[in-house]
Design a protein around this motif. Sequence first.
Motif, PDB file in Angstrom:
ATOM      1  N   ALA A  40      -9.519   0.706 -12.065  1.00 23.36           N
ATOM      2  CA  ALA A  40      -9.427  -0.643 -11.509  1.00 23.36           C
ATOM      3  C   ALA A  40      -8.200  -0.838 -10.628  1.00 23.36           C
ATOM      4  N   SER A  41      -7.209   0.029 -10.751  1.00 23.67           N
ATOM      5  CA  SER A  41      -5.967  -0.117  -9.995  1.00 23.67           C
ATOM      6  C   SER A  41      -5.999   0.769  -8.758  1.00 23.67           C
ATOM      7  N   ALA A  42      -5.978   0.137  -7.599  1.00 26.51           N
ATOM      8  CA  ALA A  42      -6.004   0.896  -6.349  1.00 26.51           C
ATOM      9  C   ALA A  42      -4.774   1.789  -6.214  1.00 26.51           C
ATOM     10  N   THR A  43      -3.615   1.280  -6.621  1.00 27.33           N
ATOM     11  CA  THR A  43      -2.388   2.057  -6.495  1.00 27.33           C
ATOM     12  C   THR A  43      -2.410   3.281  -7.397  1.00 27.33           C
ATOM     13  N   TYR A  77      -4.983   4.718  -8.745  1.00 26.81           N
ATOM     14  CA  TYR A  77      -6.035   5.625  -8.294  1.00 26.81           C
ATOM     15  C   TYR A  77      -5.557   6.473  -7.116  1.00 26.81           C
ATOM     16  N   THR A  78      -4.872   5.830  -6.178  1.00 21.22           N
ATOM     17  CA  THR A  78      -4.395   6.548  -4.989  1.00 21.22           C
ATOM     18  C   THR A  78      -3.368   7.604  -5.355  1.00 21.22           C
ATOM     19  N   LYS A  82      -5.204  10.430  -7.027  1.00 20.81           N
ATOM     20  CA  LYS A  82      -6.065  11.052  -6.021  1.00 20.81           C
ATOM     21  C   LYS A  82      -5.275  11.967  -5.101  1.00 20.81           C
ATOM     22  N   LYS A 100     -11.951  11.045  -9.861  1.00 25.18           N
ATOM     23  CA  LYS A 100     -13.379  10.750  -9.909  1.00 25.18           C
ATOM     24  C   LYS A 100     -13.917  10.840 -11.340  1.00 25.18           C
ATOM     25  N   VAL A 157     -13.424   7.475 -12.872  1.00 27.43           N
ATOM     26  CA  VAL A 157     -14.430   6.526 -12.396  1.00 27.43           C
ATOM     27  C   VAL A 157     -15.776   6.822 -13.049  1.00 27.43           C
ATOM     28  N   THR A 160     -11.644   9.990  -0.182  1.00 29.24           N
ATOM     29  CA  THR A 160     -12.685   9.209  -0.845  1.00 29.24           C
ATOM     30  C   THR A 160     -12.107   7.933  -1.450  1.00 29.24           C
ATOM     31  N   GLN A 161     -12.985   6.968  -1.634  1.00 28.47           N
ATOM     32  CA  GLN A 161     -12.605   5.682  -2.217  1.00 28.47           C
ATOM     33  C   GLN A 161     -13.165   5.580  -3.628  1.00 28.47           C
ATOM     34  N   PRO A 162     -12.535   4.789  -4.511  1.00 32.75           N
ATOM     35  CA  PRO A 162     -13.036   4.647  -5.872  1.00 32.75           C
ATOM     36  C   PRO A 162     -14.421   4.005  -5.921  1.00 32.75           C
TER      37      PRO A 162
END
Length: 206
Positions: A66-69, A71-72, A75, A125, A128, A204-206
């Motif tokens: 849920a956290s973009a930061t 996850y990035t 990633k 991934k 996710v 890629t995006q979540p």
Amino acid sequence: MLIQFLTAVGVLAVLTMVPGPDMAVVTKRAVASGWRDGLRTVGGITAGLLVWGVLSVAGLAAVLAASATAYTVVKLAGAAYLVFLGAQSLLRSRRNRSQAPAAALTPPRGNPWRTGLVSNVFNPKIAVFYTGLLPTLAPTGLPPHSGMALLVLVHAVLTAIWLGGYVLLLSKARVFFEKPAVRRGMDRVTGVVLIGFGLKVATTQP
């Protein structure tokens, strides 16, 4: 509940067999070092799945998903590691061009189990997948945490069987892969594939 469970196992089996970074890492290690190191790499990958499973059941992977930061960060770390492994393969193929055949068979450095573990743990991934898809596959007759834990174990077992069998299949053709020209070609192919997966993960995006 049994029908749901069998359906979930089928979905997990199909997803397990789809080629991805894990298979590329295993190929690189098995071809370069033999089936024992290949299986150790599979063990590390399986351990990585169990780590993600524990985090998912505990709810921590959901935070990452849920956290973009967060996850990035994960990633990019995972992408950098895959690119690093790919660059190692490409550099080894160039070095081996000028080496004698015996020297060209020198296995890569580093603990294969740790290589498998790190490559899997830094694959966001999985987070996710475990937090997005796995809950929808969990049998409704079990408590949510128990159903998730059961499917994580099933996924880990399927992964170990599939990649372990793949390693043993590669070992049957070890004489072919030990030829210096073939080794250089495989190093180049796996290097490009790993770098490609690394770039794919990074974009890629979540």
